[in-house]
Design a protein around this motif. Structure first.
Motif, PDB file in Angstrom:
ATOM      1  N   LEU A  43       0.658  -1.041  -0.280  1.00  0.00           N
ATOM      2  CA  LEU A  43      -0.337   0.126  -0.214  1.00  0.00           C
ATOM      3  C   LEU A  43       0.723   1.718   0.239  1.00  0.00           C
ATOM      4  N   ALA A  44       1.897   1.444  -0.586  1.00  0.00           N
ATOM      5  CA  ALA A  44       3.213   2.364  -0.331  1.00  0.00           C
ATOM      6  C   ALA A  44       2.719   3.276  -0.883  1.00  0.00           C
ATOM      7  N   GLN A  96      -6.261  -8.787   5.511  1.00  0.00           N
ATOM      8  CA  GLN A  96      -4.646  -8.159   4.675  1.00  0.00           C
ATOM      9  C   GLN A  96      -5.712  -8.060   3.833  1.00  0.00           C
ATOM     10  N   PRO A  97      -4.149  -6.921   3.506  1.00  0.00           N
ATOM     11  CA  PRO A  97      -4.185  -5.622   2.396  1.00  0.00           C
ATOM     12  C   PRO A  97      -4.575  -6.850   1.277  1.00  0.00           C
ATOM     13  N   GLY A  98      -3.633  -7.701   0.779  1.00  0.00           N
ATOM     14  CA  GLY A  98      -3.829  -8.367  -0.300  1.00  0.00           C
ATOM     15  C   GLY A  98      -5.368  -8.646  -0.591  1.00  0.00           C
ATOM     16  N   SER A 122      -9.870  -0.418 -10.968  1.00  0.00           N
ATOM     17  CA  SER A 122      -8.692  -0.502 -10.962  1.00  0.00           C
ATOM     18  C   SER A 122      -7.617  -0.598 -10.161  1.00  0.00           C
ATOM     19  N   ASP A 123      -6.495  -1.082 -10.113  1.00  0.00           N
ATOM     20  CA  ASP A 123      -5.634  -1.778  -8.947  1.00  0.00           C
ATOM     21  C   ASP A 123      -5.708  -0.404  -8.150  1.00  0.00           C
ATOM     22  N   GLN A 124      -5.292   0.523  -8.495  1.00  0.00           N
ATOM     23  CA  GLN A 124      -4.561   1.876  -7.979  1.00  0.00           C
ATOM     24  C   GLN A 124      -6.075   2.155  -7.129  1.00  0.00           C
ATOM     25  N   THR A 130      -8.472   0.195   0.121  1.00  0.00           N
ATOM     26  CA  THR A 130      -8.269  -0.829   1.244  1.00  0.00           C
ATOM     27  C   THR A 130      -7.257  -0.026   2.277  1.00  0.00           C
ATOM     28  N   ALA A 131      -6.398   1.397   1.498  1.00  0.00           N
ATOM     29  CA  ALA A 131      -5.499   1.797   2.082  1.00  0.00           C
ATOM     30  C   ALA A 131      -7.011   2.714   3.369  1.00  0.00           C
ATOM     31  N   TYR A 132      -7.618   3.340   2.951  1.00  0.00           N
ATOM     32  CA  TYR A 132      -8.559   3.830   3.471  1.00  0.00           C
ATOM     33  C   TYR A 132      -9.415   3.225   4.436  1.00  0.00           C
ATOM     34  N   LEU A 133     -10.034   1.547   4.724  1.00  0.00           N
ATOM     35  CA  LEU A 133     -10.380   1.422   5.162  1.00  0.00           C
ATOM     36  C   LEU A 133      -9.664   0.411   6.126  1.00  0.00           C
ATOM     37  N   LEU A 134      -8.368   0.385   5.956  1.00  0.00           N
ATOM     38  CA  LEU A 134      -7.234   0.095   6.990  1.00  0.00           C
ATOM     39  C   LEU A 134      -7.154   1.351   7.903  1.00  0.00           C
ATOM     40  N   THR A 135      -7.410   2.552   7.879  1.00  0.00           N
ATOM     41  CA  THR A 135      -7.865   3.414   8.950  1.00  0.00           C
ATOM     42  C   THR A 135      -8.754   3.110  10.129  1.00  0.00           C
ATOM     43  N   LEU A 136      -9.568   2.844   9.374  1.00  0.00           N
ATOM     44  CA  LEU A 136     -11.005   2.402  10.374  1.00  0.00           C
ATOM     45  C   LEU A 136     -10.493   1.930  11.606  1.00  0.00           C
TER      46      LEU A 136
END
Length: 139
Positions: A43-44, A96-98, A122-124, A130-136
């Motif tokens: 998620l870099a 997990q992110p993937g 898209s992939d991006q 995913t990055a947003y959901l993992l901030t919740l």
């Protein structure tokens, strides 16, 4: 017969000591194997703010409620408050992110019979969501 032994059942008998050498060579060969390359997406380059915008644009808010989205607040799907702390996605898949990137794009492909539809992105965009959901974190 006393000088010959077999270390593998059913294998032809071999001179004494052969099994030990064979096992050492096998272990060295296995230790040299690196295994498959790590293909876990990172998620870099993801942007959680863009992901937050995308959950509204892609219609996620129609079914799910999010802690920082006041309206609309969907109630058909589960609330995503505290999602980052959950161990499982939809109670079945590892959070997990993937896995999450695949799930937000094509939930029915990972969990046939789910009410969540496949969502064109898209992939991006999947990385950003995913990055947003993992901030919740809050509940």
């Amino acid at each position: 017969m006393g000088t010959r032994s077999s270390c593998i059942p059913g294998a032809p008998r071999s001179p004494k000591g052969y099994c030990g050498r064979w096992l050492v060579l096998a272990c060295i060969g296995l230790a040299a194997c690196d295994g498959p390359p790590d293909r876990t997406p990172t998620l870099a380059d993801a942007d959680a703010a863009t992901g937050r915008r995308l959950v509204a644009e892609k219609g996620c808010v129609a079914c799910h409620s999010f802690p920082d989205v006041k309206w609309p607040r969907g109630g058909l799907g589960p609330s995503l408050h505290g999602f980052a702390r959950q161990g499982l996605i939809a109670g079945q898949l590892p959070n997990q992110p993937g896995v999450l990137m695949q799930f937000v794009r094509n939930a029915p492909g990972l969990m046939p019979g789910t009410a969540m539809p496949a969502i064109t992105m898209s992939d991006q965009e999947a990385r950003d969501v995913t990055a947003y959901l993992l901030t919740l974190q809050s509940r």
